[in-house]
Design a protein around this motif. Structure first.
Motif, mmCIF file in Angstrom:
data_model
loop_
_atom_site.group_PDB
_atom_site.id
_atom_site.type_symbol
_atom_site.label_atom_id
_atom_site.label_comp_id
_atom_site.label_asym_id
_atom_site.label_seq_id
_atom_site.Cartn_x
_atom_site.Cartn_y
_atom_site.Cartn_z
ATOM 1 N N PHE A 99 0.849 -1.186 0.000
ATOM 2 C CA PHE A 99 0.000 0.000 0.000
ATOM 3 C C PHE A 99 0.891 1.244 0.000
ATOM 4 N N ASP A 100 0.623 2.173 -0.933
ATOM 5 C CA ASP A 100 1.295 3.470 -0.904
ATOM 6 C C ASP A 100 2.816 3.272 -0.847
ATOM 7 N N TYR A 101 3.517 3.779 0.180
ATOM 8 C CA TYR A 101 4.967 3.617 0.264
ATOM 9 C C TYR A 101 5.385 2.145 0.301
ATOM 10 N N GLY A 102 4.509 1.288 0.762
ATOM 11 C CA GLY A 102 4.813 -0.137 0.771
ATOM 12 C C GLY A 102 4.988 -0.711 -0.621
ATOM 13 N N ALA A 103 4.395 -0.038 -1.636
ATOM 14 C CA ALA A 103 4.492 -0.544 -3.006
ATOM 15 C C ALA A 103 5.921 -0.446 -3.554
ATOM 16 N N PRO A 104 6.556 0.731 -3.568
ATOM 17 C CA PRO A 104 7.930 0.759 -4.053
ATOM 18 C C PRO A 104 8.885 -0.058 -3.195
ATOM 19 N N THR A 105 8.525 -0.270 -1.930
ATOM 20 C CA THR A 105 9.326 -1.156 -1.080
ATOM 21 C C THR A 105 9.165 -2.604 -1.541
ATOM 22 N N GLY A 106 7.931 -3.051 -1.633
ATOM 23 C CA GLY A 106 7.669 -4.433 -2.034
ATOM 24 C C GLY A 106 8.095 -4.733 -3.447
ATOM 25 N N ASN A 124 -3.935 0.413 -3.680
ATOM 26 C CA ASN A 124 -3.523 1.793 -3.925
ATOM 27 C C ASN A 124 -2.004 1.919 -3.807
ATOM 28 N N GLY A 125 -1.336 0.951 -4.413
ATOM 29 C CA GLY A 125 0.119 0.950 -4.498
ATOM 30 C C GLY A 125 0.528 1.069 -5.947
ATOM 31 N N ASN A 126 1.079 2.197 -6.337
ATOM 32 C CA ASN A 126 1.217 2.575 -7.741
ATOM 33 C C ASN A 126 2.559 2.180 -8.348
ATOM 34 N N ALA A 127 2.543 1.943 -9.681
ATOM 35 C CA ALA A 127 3.784 1.671 -10.419
ATOM 36 C C ALA A 127 3.733 2.234 -11.828
ATOM 37 N N TYR A 128 2.818 3.174 -12.080
ATOM 38 C CA TYR A 128 2.628 3.743 -13.417
ATOM 39 C C TYR A 128 2.386 5.241 -13.297
ATOM 40 N N GLU A 129 2.985 5.998 -14.222
ATOM 41 C CA GLU A 129 2.866 7.454 -14.139
ATOM 42 C C GLU A 129 1.434 7.929 -14.290
ATOM 43 N N GLU A 130 0.607 7.186 -15.050
ATOM 44 C CA GLU A 130 -0.780 7.616 -15.201
ATOM 45 C C GLU A 130 -1.574 7.459 -13.901
ATOM 46 N N GLY A 131 -1.000 6.782 -12.924
ATOM 47 C CA GLY A 131 -1.653 6.655 -11.632
ATOM 48 C C GLY A 131 -1.423 7.830 -10.708
ATOM 49 N N LEU A 132 -0.518 8.742 -11.068
ATOM 50 C CA LEU A 132 -0.211 9.889 -10.218
ATOM 51 C C LEU A 132 -1.157 11.047 -10.510
ATOM 52 N N SER A 133 -1.839 11.539 -9.483
ATOM 53 C CA SER A 133 -2.771 12.644 -9.648
ATOM 54 C C SER A 133 -2.053 13.985 -9.561
ATOM 55 N N GLU A 134 -2.809 15.060 -9.779
ATOM 56 C CA GLU A 134 -2.252 16.403 -9.640
ATOM 57 C C GLU A 134 -1.901 16.727 -8.186
ATOM 58 N N GLY A 135 -2.385 15.907 -7.262
ATOM 59 C CA GLY A 135 -2.030 16.094 -5.861
ATOM 60 C C GLY A 135 -0.539 15.951 -5.601
ATOM 61 N N TRP A 136 0.172 15.352 -6.572
ATOM 62 C CA TRP A 136 1.616 15.194 -6.447
ATOM 63 C C TRP A 136 2.383 16.439 -6.909
ATOM 64 N N ASP A 234 -9.346 7.714 -4.420
ATOM 65 C CA ASP A 234 -8.033 8.106 -3.911
ATOM 66 C C ASP A 234 -7.599 9.422 -4.557
ATOM 67 N N PRO A 235 -7.255 10.451 -3.750
ATOM 68 C CA PRO A 235 -6.833 11.730 -4.330
ATOM 69 C C PRO A 235 -5.398 11.729 -4.835
ATOM 70 N N PHE A 236 -4.628 10.663 -4.556
ATOM 71 C CA PHE A 236 -3.221 10.621 -4.950
ATOM 72 C C PHE A 236 -2.929 9.589 -6.036
ATOM 73 N N PHE A 237 -3.508 8.407 -5.909
ATOM 74 C CA PHE A 237 -3.254 7.319 -6.863
ATOM 75 C C PHE A 237 -4.561 6.976 -7.571
ATOM 76 N N LEU A 238 -4.615 7.308 -8.840
ATOM 77 C CA LEU A 238 -5.849 7.266 -9.607
ATOM 78 C C LEU A 238 -6.159 5.858 -10.128
ATOM 79 N N PRO A 239 -7.444 5.577 -10.432
ATOM 80 C CA PRO A 239 -7.824 4.273 -10.983
ATOM 81 C C PRO A 239 -7.042 3.844 -12.224
ATOM 82 N N PRO A 240 -6.647 4.763 -13.137
ATOM 83 C CA PRO A 240 -5.842 4.298 -14.275
ATOM 84 C C PRO A 240 -4.540 3.615 -13.855
ATOM 85 N N GLY A 241 -4.019 3.959 -12.679
ATOM 86 C CA GLY A 241 -2.828 3.279 -12.186
ATOM 87 C C GLY A 241 -3.101 1.830 -11.848
#
Length: 280
Positions: A99-106, A124-136, A234-241
């Motif tokens: 989840f979240d920071y756990g994703a790049p760790t795992g 909600n653990g992202n690995a794709y740029e399209e998953g990043l919202s404008e909240g970043w 999720d306001p940070f990691f979007l469904p396209p991710g």
């Protein structure tokens, strides 16, 4: 009733606190939390899975009850510590919930040791740029210019009101979101040095984005059993991710839930059922 043990071990000089439940002869499941939480975020999920799995949920270094490192903390160092942690506790082959920071760790662990990973559940653990919202955007500004002004602009993310908002935003009924989680996170944020550690990790998050191609290559090459369980608001990691995982793992299962970033706060029962069906 599920018996959960609360333990601390030394991992090459770093004190790592963790929760453990389930019989050691059951399939292993590693739970990796995100920002700004701790293994406490799995308090509702663990009892729903411990009859079937041997579960371990560490507090990542810099979070919860684990040691708070000095300046310069990075996702590489978090992954290195958790990698050694899994070896010390005997997790030689395991499914991992990220989840979240756990994703790049795992995902770092999976790239390094693909033979150890039996399945991946990404909440909600992202690995794709399209998953990043404008909240970043404010954080990305700090990546591009690590000025004191841009660093200070991120401090509001660490205030109690902002932490609570991360839990409640997108939830269908905020009365269903316990204040315990975000209150505990805010308490841990008051530890001396905690704010600077978190600001350092905001800056280093760009290293995760730089590794997205490597993570995606791992997905395409090894085709791990993969389940995405996603709070669709999720306001940070979007469904396209979440949908993007299917691009590299066509057999991936993707499930959306009508909730926000901290989906377990409102949908632990549904997510546990999805995991039980998925892992079999």
């Amino acid at each position: 009733m599920t018996n959960v043990s609360y333990r601390t071990i030394n991992v090459d000089g770093v004190k790592v606190f963790y929760r453990e439940a389930g019989s050691p002869d059951k399939p292993k499941l590693l739970l990796l939390h995100g920002f700004p939480s701790s293994g406490h975020m799995f308090r509702d999920l663990i009892p729903l899975l411990a009859d079937r799995y041997h579960i371990i949920a560490p507090d990542l270094p810099g979070f919860g009850q684990s040691d708070l490192p000095g300046r310069g903390h990075s996702f590489d160092s978090i992954a290195e510590t958790i990698d050694r942690f899994t070896e010390i506790v005997g997790f030689d082959r395991y499914a991992v919930y990220v989840f979240d920071y756990g994703a790049p760790t795992g995902f770092r662990l999976a790239v390094k040791h693909p033979e150890r990973i039996t399945a991946i559940i990404s909440q909600n653990g992202n690995a794709y740029e399209e998953g990043l919202s404008e909240g970043w955007n404010p954080i990305q500004a700090y990546w591009q210019d690590a000025s004191e002004e841009n660093r200070n602009a991120l401090k509001p993310f660490l205030e109690p009101e902002s932490i609570a908002w991360q839990y409640t935003h997108g939830a269908p009924d905020i009365a269903k979101v316990s204040p315990d989680g975000y209150s505990l996170d805010s308490f841990y944020m008051t530890r001396p040095g905690a704010v600077d550690v978190q600001l350092d990790l905001f800056g280093d998050y760009k290293s995760n984005v730089a590794l997205y191609p490597a993570f995606q290559t791992y997905f395409r090459t090894h085709k791990p059993r993969f389940l995405a369980v996603w709070g669709q608001n999720d306001p940070f990691f979007l469904p396209p991710g979440a949908e993007a995982f299917r691009r590299d793992i066509p057999d991936a299962t993707v499930k959306f839930f009508d909730t926000g970033h901290f989906a377990l706060e409102t949908h632990a029962v549904e997510i546990a059922a999805a995991i039980r069906d998925f892992l079999g």
